[in-house]
Design a protein around this motif. Structure first.
Motif, PDB file in Angstrom:
ATOM      1  N   VAL A 280       0.828  -1.215   0.000  1.00 43.06           N
ATOM      2  CA  VAL A 280       0.000   0.000   0.000  1.00 43.06           C
ATOM      3  C   VAL A 280       0.861   1.263   0.000  1.00 43.06           C
ATOM      4  O   VAL A 280       0.694   2.164  -0.837  1.00 43.06           O
ATOM      5  CB  VAL A 280      -0.925   0.010   1.250  1.00 43.06           C
ATOM      6  CG1 VAL A 280      -1.607   1.342   1.428  1.00 43.06           C
ATOM      7  CG2 VAL A 280      -1.957  -1.110   1.160  1.00 43.06           C
ATOM      8  N   GLU A 281       1.785   1.335   0.950  1.00 40.33           N
ATOM      9  CA  GLU A 281       2.589   2.554   1.106  1.00 40.33           C
ATOM     10  C   GLU A 281       3.482   2.782  -0.115  1.00 40.33           C
ATOM     11  O   GLU A 281       3.696   3.921  -0.537  1.00 40.33           O
ATOM     12  CB  GLU A 281       3.435   2.423   2.388  1.00 40.33           C
ATOM     13  CG  GLU A 281       4.084   3.719   2.818  1.00 40.33           C
ATOM     14  CD  GLU A 281       5.041   3.517   4.002  1.00 40.33           C
ATOM     15  OE1 GLU A 281       5.002   2.446   4.645  1.00 40.33           O
ATOM     16  OE2 GLU A 281       5.832   4.435   4.263  1.00 40.33           O
ATOM     17  N   THR A 282       3.998   1.689  -0.691  1.00 35.51           N
ATOM     18  CA  THR A 282       4.846   1.796  -1.884  1.00 35.51           C
ATOM     19  C   THR A 282       4.057   2.421  -3.034  1.00 35.51           C
ATOM     20  O   THR A 282       4.559   3.312  -3.734  1.00 35.51           O
ATOM     21  CB  THR A 282       5.336   0.398  -2.309  1.00 35.51           C
ATOM     22  OG1 THR A 282       5.831  -0.289  -1.155  1.00 35.51           O
ATOM     23  CG2 THR A 282       6.426   0.485  -3.351  1.00 35.51           C
ATOM     24  N   LEU A 283       2.828   1.962  -3.225  1.00 33.04           N
ATOM     25  CA  LEU A 283       2.010   2.475  -4.321  1.00 33.04           C
ATOM     26  C   LEU A 283       1.660   3.948  -4.104  1.00 33.04           C
ATOM     27  O   LEU A 283       1.601   4.722  -5.053  1.00 33.04           O
ATOM     28  CB  LEU A 283       0.744   1.623  -4.475  1.00 33.04           C
ATOM     29  CG  LEU A 283       1.005   0.217  -5.044  1.00 33.04           C
ATOM     30  CD1 LEU A 283      -0.199  -0.687  -4.845  1.00 33.04           C
ATOM     31  CD2 LEU A 283       1.381   0.280  -6.518  1.00 33.04           C
ATOM     32  N   CYS A 284       1.459   4.329  -2.851  1.00 27.59           N
ATOM     33  CA  CYS A 284       1.218   5.744  -2.560  1.00 27.59           C
ATOM     34  C   CYS A 284       2.456   6.567  -2.908  1.00 27.59           C
ATOM     35  O   CYS A 284       2.347   7.674  -3.438  1.00 27.59           O
ATOM     36  CB  CYS A 284       0.873   5.948  -1.084  1.00 27.59           C
ATOM     37  SG  CYS A 284      -0.730   5.301  -0.649  1.00 27.59           S
TER      38      CYS A 284
ATOM     39  N   PHE B   1       4.467   7.466  12.697  1.00 30.41           N
ATOM     40  CA  PHE B   1       5.178   8.706  12.414  1.00 30.41           C
ATOM     41  C   PHE B   1       5.814   8.611  11.042  1.00 30.41           C
ATOM     42  O   PHE B   1       6.542   7.664  10.771  1.00 30.41           O
ATOM     43  CB  PHE B   1       6.257   8.939  13.476  1.00 30.41           C
ATOM     44  CG  PHE B   1       5.741   8.791  14.888  1.00 30.41           C
ATOM     45  CD1 PHE B   1       5.018   9.808  15.487  1.00 30.41           C
ATOM     46  CD2 PHE B   1       5.944   7.605  15.598  1.00 30.41           C
ATOM     47  CE1 PHE B   1       4.512   9.649  16.771  1.00 30.41           C
ATOM     48  CE2 PHE B   1       5.440   7.442  16.876  1.00 30.41           C
ATOM     49  CZ  PHE B   1       4.726   8.471  17.476  1.00 30.41           C
ATOM     50  N   GLU B   2       5.510   9.577  10.187  1.00 33.13           N
ATOM     51  CA  GLU B   2       6.120   9.558   8.865  1.00 33.13           C
ATOM     52  C   GLU B   2       7.369  10.424   8.900  1.00 33.13           C
ATOM     53  O   GLU B   2       7.315  11.607   9.229  1.00 33.13           O
ATOM     54  CB  GLU B   2       5.140  10.090   7.797  1.00 33.13           C
ATOM     55  CG  GLU B   2       5.711   9.937   6.390  1.00 33.13           C
ATOM     56  CD  GLU B   2       4.694  10.262   5.298  1.00 33.13           C
ATOM     57  OE1 GLU B   2       3.560  10.642   5.623  1.00 33.13           O
ATOM     58  OE2 GLU B   2       5.063  10.120   4.116  1.00 33.13           O
TER      59      GLU B   2
ATOM     60  N   GLY C  70      13.188   8.863   0.201  1.00 31.78           N
ATOM     61  CA  GLY C  70      11.762   9.061   0.457  1.00 31.78           C
ATOM     62  C   GLY C  70      11.396   9.121   1.923  1.00 31.78           C
ATOM     63  O   GLY C  70      12.249   9.310   2.793  1.00 31.78           O
ATOM     64  N   THR C  71      10.106   8.964   2.153  1.00 34.30           N
ATOM     65  CA  THR C  71       9.620   8.972   3.537  1.00 34.30           C
ATOM     66  C   THR C  71       9.138   7.573   3.888  1.00 34.30           C
ATOM     67  O   THR C  71       8.930   6.742   3.020  1.00 34.30           O
ATOM     68  CB  THR C  71       8.423   9.922   3.708  1.00 34.30           C
ATOM     69  OG1 THR C  71       7.320   9.433   2.932  1.00 34.30           O
ATOM     70  CG2 THR C  71       8.770  11.331   3.271  1.00 34.30           C
ATOM     71  N   ARG C  72       8.969   7.354   5.155  1.00 36.08           N
ATOM     72  CA  ARG C  72       8.498   6.061   5.606  1.00 36.08           C
ATOM     73  C   ARG C  72       7.600   6.261   6.817  1.00 36.08           C
ATOM     74  O   ARG C  72       7.910   7.068   7.700  1.00 36.08           O
ATOM     75  CB  ARG C  72       9.727   5.231   6.016  1.00 36.08           C
ATOM     76  CG  ARG C  72       9.371   3.824   6.281  1.00 36.08           C
ATOM     77  CD  ARG C  72      10.447   2.861   5.915  1.00 36.08           C
ATOM     78  NE  ARG C  72       9.708   1.629   5.707  1.00 36.08           N
ATOM     79  CZ  ARG C  72      10.164   0.436   5.960  1.00 36.08           C
ATOM     80  NH1 ARG C  72      11.396   0.282   6.337  1.00 36.08           N
ATOM     81  NH2 ARG C  72       9.413  -0.620   5.793  1.00 36.08           N
ATOM     82  N   ILE C  73       6.512   5.524   6.852  1.00 35.88           N
ATOM     83  CA  ILE C  73       5.640   5.601   8.023  1.00 35.88           C
ATOM     84  C   ILE C  73       6.078   4.521   8.995  1.00 35.88           C
ATOM     85  O   ILE C  73       6.031   3.332   8.678  1.00 35.88           O
ATOM     86  CB  ILE C  73       4.158   5.413   7.641  1.00 35.88           C
ATOM     87  CG1 ILE C  73       3.777   6.379   6.517  1.00 35.88           C
ATOM     88  CG2 ILE C  73       3.266   5.605   8.863  1.00 35.88           C
ATOM     89  CD1 ILE C  73       2.432   6.073   5.882  1.00 35.88           C
ATOM     90  N   VAL C  74       6.541   4.960  10.155  1.00 32.75           N
ATOM     91  CA  VAL C  74       7.034   4.020  11.154  1.00 32.75           C
ATOM     92  C   VAL C  74       5.972   3.840  12.235  1.00 32.75           C
ATOM     93  O   VAL C  74       5.468   4.817  12.787  1.00 32.75           O
ATOM     94  CB  VAL C  74       8.351   4.529  11.794  1.00 32.75           C
ATOM     95  CG1 VAL C  74       8.917   3.494  12.744  1.00 32.75           C
ATOM     96  CG2 VAL C  74       9.369   4.879  10.709  1.00 32.75           C
ATOM     97  N   SER C  75       5.620   2.597  12.515  1.00 30.76           N
ATOM     98  CA  SER C  75       4.660   2.299  13.579  1.00 30.76           C
ATOM     99  C   SER C  75       5.451   1.996  14.855  1.00 30.76           C
ATOM    100  O   SER C  75       6.330   1.144  14.828  1.00 30.76           O
ATOM    101  CB  SER C  75       3.823   1.059  13.241  1.00 30.76           C
ATOM    102  OG  SER C  75       3.372   1.059  11.912  1.00 30.76           O
ATOM    103  N   VAL C  76       5.150   2.692  15.920  1.00 35.20           N
ATOM    104  CA  VAL C  76       5.832   2.410  17.191  1.00 35.20           C
ATOM    105  C   VAL C  76       4.792   1.947  18.214  1.00 35.20           C
ATOM    106  O   VAL C  76       3.798   2.643  18.459  1.00 35.20           O
ATOM    107  CB  VAL C  76       6.589   3.646  17.731  1.00 35.20           C
ATOM    108  CG1 VAL C  76       7.393   3.271  18.976  1.00 35.20           C
ATOM    109  CG2 VAL C  76       7.502   4.237  16.662  1.00 35.20           C
TER     110      VAL C  76
END
Lengths: 162, 474
Positions: free
Chosen positions: B225-229, B268-269, B252-258
């Motif tokens: 999902v995130e890759t396609l976005c 947090f992106e 790029g950016t990455r959404i990190v789940s903590v």
């Protein structure tokens, strides 16, 4: 065994099959979902009906029902409570939450698998990660998702179930 | 302190932002798609020309985008493997089977900004000449599936999907396909089998590389999902601009789940590699609870090898003079990117950090994870099917006062004999890595637990249960 599918469900099923042009078998999981949502479980008759609908052998459908954890081979309670068991929720108190439900409903918290109350109102089960680890502990009551569930919130959820 | 850099989640949490099409359009939605569809052929110095779709594929390569689902493989390279001469249709599948414990980023995108994902999918399909695509969403996201179906309907009504998209000759249809609670469907070949209406048994590679023999034995792309976005943003801002975000080779950016034992768990992106593990835990997620000390960090979803507090790793760096040098870095100072985590012997996986503080029963924590893997092994390969269950049983008895002092070695022996080409898919690795790393790094705790249990049982006498057993925490 007779198995009757109401017209609205039959229409939904035909629509779903059309999503896989020339590849009816691909619709198996979606049909199982549609049938389970309507009937509450996948009976042997339902399995045979789906298989016939998709030009498959019943075993092709039965092996999906036994493989995918969300499909049930027996009826569950009217309200199914799925408590997330996996690490972040466990650290956030999911075991105490699960035990709370079981204690309130008179179910065995240590028994394996889905537990249903004798009146058939509630089923409680532990499931694997529900992908909301940041708001642990989480659960699903039927299709509704609840996060940060305290025991007070758990009682509210149960009360709202008719 | 580094700040969040919200690119994909730019609007998702803005008050008043809704998942409907009108709202998305008000925020510049589908502009990137218009741009992609309008790309004119580009003349190359050698006299040849490059079509619009080819330019997008090249841009994704240049952007350096790496898959956000777990493996961190170059997206552009993955696309370049697609067999475009077979004459068979090419399929694209969005992997929305978010089930790696610790991960909850795709849920945010799907629930709050579904059109962004759909736009990213349409652009990616256009770039790869895909006419039919599926969005495989895990069964436990019924609300997500409803939201996506609604969004697809809206997109069809406005001709972002369907025949002759926005007046071009390009046709595309996307359908939502729901999984039904099996973790293994996140593995791309397992997902393909599942989409074909079968048990999700992963396929052996070679020959079943999805890019060549995927869905219905046709070339297939499976992206997270995130890759396609991210593809949408690469087209919108340009590959070179996108590549400026993050750090070299980790763009790029990455959404990190903590999650786990922190004060403010959340997602947090950030620009990839611009924040360290320590900053993510302490600055973004509010740090540990009062009076607690850090014990360990699971850095990239439950399958990644655990990092012990205080560990030091050697990272290869490039100096200003262009020469390579080694730098020793403390665990909390590790930049959160693909390469640094790999250098530390683990991985950033699905971008999910689970924090364990000193109150954690480390045996219980591993027992919890092993139960997950024992439950989720598809059962196809003997080492994984049997091994994951043996490990879970041994850990269960250790966590419930029935352990033995040799259990630690027993666990390591099993874990060492599952991965390494003995199984069809990487689940073999995924179930072994937590055991190898937890037991390897906290061995004294596992041995002590087993010894204490044995001593208690010995004191109780043969055939008798000891008076008290250690209480399982998890």
């Amino acid at each position: 065994m007779s198995f009757t599918v109401p017209p609205t469900l039959a229409a939904e099923i035909d629509e779903l099959i059309s999503h896989y042009p020339g590849q009816k078998r691909s619709a198996s999981l979606m049909l199982l979902h549609a049938v389970q949502e309507h009937f509450g479980w996948i009976s042997p008759a339902a399995t045979e009906w789906i298989a016939a609908k998709l030009d498959l052998q019943p075993i092709n459908v039965h092996e999906l029902v036994t493989f995918y954890p969300m499909f049930r081979r027996e009826p569950a309670g009217r309200h199914v409570i799925k408590v997330c068991r996996t690490l972040s929720c466990a650290l956030g108190g999911s075991h105490a939450l699960h035990a709370h439900f079981c204690q309130k409903l008179g179910l065995d918290a240590h028994a394996h698998g889905l537990q249903t109350t004798p009146d058939g109102k509630f089923s409680v089960e532990f499931v694997e990660c529900l992908a909301s680890c940041g708001t642990a502990p989480v659960l699903m009551c039927n299709e509704e998702f609840h996060e940060g569930v305290t025991t007070a919130k758990a009682d509210e959820i149960m009360e709202k179930c008719a | 302190m580094p700040q969040e850099y919200r690119l994909i989640l730019k609007n998702a949490d803005t008050p008043g932002y809704t998942p409907d099409l009108e709202c998305y359009l008000r925020h510049g939605g589908y502009e990137a798609l218009r741009k992609a569809l309008a790309l004119a052929p580009k003349a190359l110095p050698d006299g040849k020309s490059m079509s619009g779709p080819e330019q997008i594929r090249e841009d994704v390569k240049v952007s350096g985008l790496r898959g956000r689902g777990g493996a961190g493989f170059s997206c552009g390279l993955k696309w370049s493997f697609v067999d475009r001469r077979s004459g068979k249709p090419i399929y694209l599948i969005c992997n929305a089977d978010e089930s790696e414990p610790g991960t909850f980023k795709d849920r945010q995108i799907i629930h709050k900004d579904p059109h962004q994902l759909i736009e990213g999918m349409i652009i990616s399909c256009f770039a790869n000449d895909v006419k039919l695509a599926y969005l495989y969403i895990r069964g436990e996201f019924p609300e997500g599936a409803r939201i996506l179906n609604r969004a697809l309907k809206e997109a069809r009504a406005k001709n972002f999907l369907g025949k002759g998209i926005l007046g071009t000759a390009y046709d595309l249809e996307i359908h939502v396909h729901r999984g039904a609670g099996a973790y293994i469907c996140g593995e791309e070949t397992g997902l393909i089998e599942s989409l074909e209406g079968k048990r999700a048994y992963p396929r052996i590679k070679p020959p079943y590389f999805p890019a060549i023999l995927g869905l219905y034995q046709c070339p297939t792309i499976v992206n997270n999902v995130e890759t396609l976005c991210a593809v949408k943003h690469i087209v919108a801002m340009g590959a070179a601009e996108y590549a400026k975000l993050g750090t070299p080779n980790n763009t790029g950016t990455r959404i990190v789940s903590v999650s786990g034992q922190v004060r403010k768990p959340g997602y947090f992106e950030v620009e990839v590699g611009k924040a360290t593990i320590g900053q993510l835990i302490n600055d973004f997620a509010g740090g540990l609870r009062e009076g607690r000390k850090l014990k360990a960090v699971i850095p990239g979803g439950s399958s990644s090898k655990v990092l012990k507090a205080g560990e030091k790793y050697k990272l290869k760096k490039k100096g200003p003079d262009g020469k390579d040098f080694e730098q020793e870095v403390e665990m909390l100072d590790l930049p959160y990117d693909f390469d640094s985590l790999m250098a530390a012997g683990s991985m950033s996986g699905s971008g999910a950090i689970i924090v364990l503080d000193d109150s954690t029963d480390i045996v219980g924590a591993l027992a919890n994870l092993s139960e997950f893997y024992a439950h989720e092994s598809c059962g196809q390969c003997t080492p994984c099917r049997e091994g994951s269950l043996w490990m879970s049983k041994a850990l269960h008895r250790l966590a419930h006062g029935q352990g033995r002092k040799q259990d630690a070695d027993y666990l390591l022996k099993i874990a060492d004999n599952i991965p390494g080409g003995r199984t069809i898919c990487a689940f073999g690795e995924a179930c072994s890595w937590p055991v190898q790393s937890f037991v390897g790094k906290f061995k004294d705790e596992f041995v002590a637990r087993g010894e204490a249990d044995e001593a208690r049982h010995a004191a109780a006498g043969p055939g008798r249960e000891p008076a008290s057993t250690s209480k399982p925490q998890h």
